[in-house]
Design a protein around this motif. Structure first.
Motif, short mmCIF file in Angstrom:
data_model
loop_
_atom_site.label_atom_id
_atom_site.label_comp_id
_atom_site.label_asym_id
_atom_site.label_seq_id
_atom_site.Cartn_x
_atom_site.Cartn_y
_atom_site.Cartn_z
N MET A 1 49.86 0.20 -29.13
CA MET A 1 50.59 0.95 -30.16
C MET A 1 49.92 2.29 -30.40
O MET A 1 48.72 2.40 -30.46
N ASN A 2 50.77 3.30 -30.55
CA ASN A 2 50.28 4.66 -30.72
C ASN A 2 50.31 5.01 -32.22
O ASN A 2 51.37 5.22 -32.78
N ILE A 3 49.13 5.03 -32.83
CA ILE A 3 49.05 5.12 -34.29
C ILE A 3 48.36 6.42 -34.73
O ILE A 3 47.30 6.78 -34.22
N TYR A 4 48.98 7.09 -35.68
CA TYR A 4 48.40 8.32 -36.23
C TYR A 4 48.19 8.16 -37.73
O TYR A 4 49.00 7.54 -38.42
N VAL A 5 47.10 8.72 -38.24
CA VAL A 5 46.85 8.69 -39.68
C VAL A 5 46.65 10.12 -40.16
O VAL A 5 45.85 10.87 -39.61
N LEU A 6 47.41 10.50 -41.19
CA LEU A 6 47.28 11.84 -41.77
C LEU A 6 46.30 11.77 -42.94
O LEU A 6 46.50 10.99 -43.87
N VAL A 7 45.22 12.54 -42.84
CA VAL A 7 44.21 12.46 -43.90
C VAL A 7 43.94 13.82 -44.51
O VAL A 7 44.20 14.86 -43.91
N LYS A 8 43.43 13.80 -45.73
CA LYS A 8 43.10 15.04 -46.43
C LYS A 8 41.72 14.92 -47.06
O LYS A 8 41.36 13.89 -47.60
N ARG A 9 40.98 16.00 -46.97
CA ARG A 9 39.67 16.08 -47.61
C ARG A 9 39.92 16.50 -49.07
O ARG A 9 40.59 17.49 -49.33
N THR A 10 39.38 15.70 -50.01
CA THR A 10 39.60 16.03 -51.42
C THR A 10 38.29 15.96 -52.20
O THR A 10 37.31 15.39 -51.74
N PHE A 11 38.34 16.51 -53.40
CA PHE A 11 37.23 16.39 -54.35
C PHE A 11 36.96 14.93 -54.63
O PHE A 11 37.87 14.14 -54.76
N ASP A 12 35.70 14.59 -54.82
CA ASP A 12 35.35 13.26 -55.29
C ASP A 12 35.97 13.03 -56.67
O ASP A 12 36.04 13.94 -57.48
N THR A 13 36.43 11.79 -56.92
CA THR A 13 37.10 11.51 -58.19
C THR A 13 36.17 11.65 -59.39
O THR A 13 36.62 11.81 -60.51
N GLU A 14 34.87 11.56 -59.18
CA GLU A 14 33.95 11.69 -60.31
C GLU A 14 33.52 13.13 -60.57
O GLU A 14 32.70 13.40 -61.43
N GLU A 15 34.11 14.08 -59.81
CA GLU A 15 33.75 15.48 -60.02
C GLU A 15 34.44 16.04 -61.26
O GLU A 15 35.62 15.77 -61.51
N LYS A 16 33.70 16.83 -62.03
CA LYS A 16 34.33 17.62 -63.09
C LYS A 16 34.77 18.94 -62.48
O LYS A 16 34.14 19.44 -61.56
N LEU A 17 35.86 19.49 -63.01
CA LEU A 17 36.38 20.72 -62.42
C LEU A 17 35.90 21.94 -63.18
O LEU A 17 35.80 21.93 -64.39
N VAL A 18 35.61 22.99 -62.42
CA VAL A 18 35.27 24.27 -63.01
C VAL A 18 36.27 25.28 -62.48
O VAL A 18 36.48 25.38 -61.27
N GLU A 64 34.81 22.33 -42.47
CA GLU A 64 34.22 21.39 -43.44
C GLU A 64 34.84 19.99 -43.32
O GLU A 64 34.21 19.00 -43.66
N ALA A 65 36.10 19.96 -42.89
CA ALA A 65 36.83 18.68 -42.85
C ALA A 65 36.34 17.77 -41.72
O ALA A 65 36.70 16.59 -41.67
N GLU A 66 35.51 18.33 -40.83
CA GLU A 66 34.95 17.51 -39.74
C GLU A 66 34.20 16.30 -40.27
O GLU A 66 34.24 15.22 -39.68
N LYS A 67 33.54 16.50 -41.42
CA LYS A 67 32.74 15.41 -41.99
C LYS A 67 33.63 14.20 -42.32
O LYS A 67 33.27 13.05 -42.03
N GLN A 68 34.78 14.48 -42.93
CA GLN A 68 35.68 13.39 -43.30
C GLN A 68 36.28 12.74 -42.04
O GLN A 68 36.48 11.53 -42.00
N LEU A 69 36.55 13.57 -41.01
CA LEU A 69 37.08 13.00 -39.76
C LEU A 69 36.04 12.08 -39.12
O LEU A 69 36.37 11.00 -38.62
N ARG A 70 34.78 12.50 -39.15
CA ARG A 70 33.71 11.65 -38.58
C ARG A 70 33.60 10.34 -39.35
O ARG A 70 33.34 9.29 -38.77
N THR A 71 33.80 10.42 -40.66
CA THR A 71 33.77 9.18 -41.45
C THR A 71 34.89 8.24 -40.99
O THR A 71 34.68 7.03 -40.84
N ALA A 72 36.08 8.80 -40.77
CA ALA A 72 37.21 7.97 -40.31
C ALA A 72 36.91 7.38 -38.94
O ALA A 72 37.23 6.21 -38.66
N LEU A 73 36.27 8.16 -38.08
CA LEU A 73 35.89 7.65 -36.75
C LEU A 73 34.85 6.53 -36.90
O LEU A 73 34.87 5.54 -36.17
#
Lengths: 257, 322
Positions: A1-18, A64-73
């Motif tokens: 099966m040929n499977i693709y996942v669309l992912v997005k790099r986001t702020f951590d949920t515990e971050e306060k915004l400035v 910067e998003a490479e880090k999140q892709l490596r996590t998925a890998l």
């Protein structure tokens, strides 16, 4: 099966915004894979392990998003693709993101595409269904269970707290809701292996996309923080008298009951 | 320039949803004096037409078909696009509901237009309308508008835009016949999990429990109070992770974002991710044993005490005065 996942790099949920200069400040903030996308990655790996095939994670962003892709890998995806728009796209909206992803996916003959049902930053929940529409495949959003039996896909989806059971078929795009699964943490061997897994970087040119094609349809004029709430009132006295005071405040002062 | 605005009306359990009246009010603003046309899709929905007129729609178009009995993006997509083709609207408003969230991106994609979703307020009218929506689950807000000419398309978050005053008016309710084919999704069954039919996203009152609730049974006094006030029960991530309740009750940055008139947080410490989901509630009451709990920082009223003492007393007290 040929499977693709669309992912997005986001702020951590515990971050306060400035906010400064009309923009959210990213300096020093922790970034994560959008939590709903983690469910999508986990489900993709589970489907692959049961039915065979390959999982490719795709994101749009900068290096910067490479880090999140490596996590998925490291979680277990096989391949990663970064569509780097840093030099080409100044302002992106959901139309832009969906167009780019659909152009990338259109000749991939994906059987199953997974995404989070919403990203915790922009919170629009549009990109998945838009991509499905552009690819002219069916989509089901906010799923909490996925079973593939031959040609048939059995799904349970969350509709405002109720569970809707439905059947459909591949090819299909689904968006993940909380409760779909329990995303695994990358293991140490997984992290080691991830370093050697293929991570392809593409630009708009590689996808034959003109910058004009992906110009955002909407424009953010201003970003601001909600007004600071005034400190509330902590009631005093014996609990029963606090409770009756609270009820009278809710009725006479706050006027919500 | 005045605009013709289409509004998708929605029913739930045999009645129109409040958010549909709120969507009509939003459409009136966007129309700048133009026409507001409500659209009803379903198996038998024409009986609801006049009520939409009473809440401000100038006329109503219904599409009735056996294939529209349950929502599917294919069925509703074909029906709504047929109305769009006939009416050529300059703007569209949906509720930010399960149906609205699922269908709006498909319609926006077909119209090749921007979609401003989850709008909580509108500034200005007609061509000058600017839309306010929460981002980062309410930790911040943005003002957005459509960049160029095209169909202005928004979804409005329930409970935020006040509906217009109901008045007896007359307006045309007409039907459009649409051939609905090739549904790729077959709905088999819907299992009701939401209690008492009060949906969290539309509830005016929410009683939410956290880890301090300690068990599944611990939610019972909360449910009793919610029932009395016509509200719904919600939960923090802590309570869901501990398996005290279903994930569908979770409020926070992962989970639902809610804006009720009254939010009572019982035994919730107030993690940032939870507060993102409820801090824009109109009035917040915090009940917690720990006087240092973060939740008191966003609360309008706080009681330092055990929720199992306070909540039953609160229910008794409300019974006396209601």
């Amino acid at each position: 099966m040929n499977i693709y996942v669309l992912v997005k790099r986001t702020f951590d949920t515990e971050e306060k915004l400035v906010v400064s200069g009309g923009q959210i400040q990213e300096d020093g903030a922790e970034f994560i894979i959008n939590p709903y996308d983690e469910y999508a990655i986990e489900e993709a790996i589970t489907v692959r392990d049961a039915h065979g095939g390959e999982v490719t994670v795709v994101t749009i962003g900068d290096e910067e998003a490479e880090k999140q892709l490596r996590t998925a890998l490291a979680m277990g995806a096989d391949k990663a693709v970064l569509i780097n728009t840093e030099d080409d796209v100044e302002e992106m909206d959901q139309f832009t993101a969906a167009y780019i992803l659909a152009e990338y996916l259109k000749d991939k003959e994906a059987d199953l595409i997974l995404a989070g049902n919403v990203a915790i930053d922009g919170g629009s929940g549009q990109v998945g269904p838009r991509v499905a529409d552009l690819l002219d495949i069916n989509y089901v959003t906010t799923i909490t269970s996925l079973e593939i039996e031959g040609e048939t896909v059995k799904i349970v989806r969350d509709i405002e707290g109720d569970a809707e059971e439905l059947e459909t078929s591949l090819p299909l795009l689904v968006t993940a809701q909380q409760g779909l699964n329990e995303p695994r943490y990358p293991s140490l061997p997984g992290i080691m292996k991830a370093k050697k897994k293929p991570l392809e970087e593409l630009e708009l040119d590689d996808l034959d996309i003109e910058e004009d094609d992906v110009e955002a349809k909407t424009e953010t004029i201003e970003v601001y923080l909600p007004p600071k709430k005034q400190a509330g009132r902590i009631l005093e006295g014996e609990i029963p008298s606090q409770v009756s005071e609270l009820v009278s405040l809710l009725r006479s002062e706050a006027k919500v009951i | 320039m005045s605009k013709k605005v289409l509004v998708l009306g929605e029913t739930r359990e045999g009645a129109l949803r409040n958010v549909s009246f709120e969507a009509i009010a939003a459409a009136k603003k966007i129309s700048g004096g133009g026409e507001v046309v409500a659209v009803l899709l379903g198996e038998a929905v024409s009986e609801f037409g006049n009520e939409l007129v009473a809440y401000g729609a100038d006329r109503v178009i219904t599409v009735e078909h056996p294939h529209l009995k349950s929502y599917t993006s294919d069925g509703y997509g074909q029906a709504f696009m047929a109305v769009v083709d006939q009416e050529q609207p300059e703007a569209i408003v949906f509720g930010h509901t399960a149906v609205g969230k699922d269908l709006s991106p498909k319609i926006a994609s077909k119209l090749k237009t921007g979609l401003i979703s989850d709008v909580t307020d509108i500034e200005g009218e007609g061509d000058d309308a600017v839309f306010i929506r929460p981002i980062y689950s309410g930790k911040a807000f943005e003002k957005v508008k459509l960049k160029e000419d095209g169909v202005v398309f928004i979804t409005v978050r329930p409970n935020n835009i006040a509906p217009l005053e109901r008045e007896e008016r007359s307006g045309d309710v007409s039907s459009l016949s649409v051939d609905i084919t090739n549904l790729r999704t077959i709905i088999k069954n819907v299992v009701r999990k939401s209690a008492e039919g009060v949906d969290l996203s539309e509830a005016k009152v929410i009683i939410a429990g956290g880890r301090g609730v300690k068990s599944k049974e611990g939610f019972e006094p909360l449910q009793e109070l919610a029932d009395l006030l016509g509200g719904a029960v919600g939960a923090s991530r802590g309570a869901c992770d501990a398996d005290y309740c279903d994930y569908s009750l979770q409020i926070g940055q992962t989970g639902k974002v809610v804006t009720p008139d009254l939010y009572i947080a019982a035994g919730i410490s107030g993690a940032i991710q939870h507060m993102a989901g409820m801090s824009n509630s109109k009035v917040i009451v915090a009940i917690n044993k720990d006087p240092e709990a973060n939740i008191f920082k966003v609360a309008d009223y706080g009681i330092v005490g055990d929720l199992f003492d306070v909540i039953p007393l609160l229910t008794e007290e409300f019974k006396k005065v209601m």
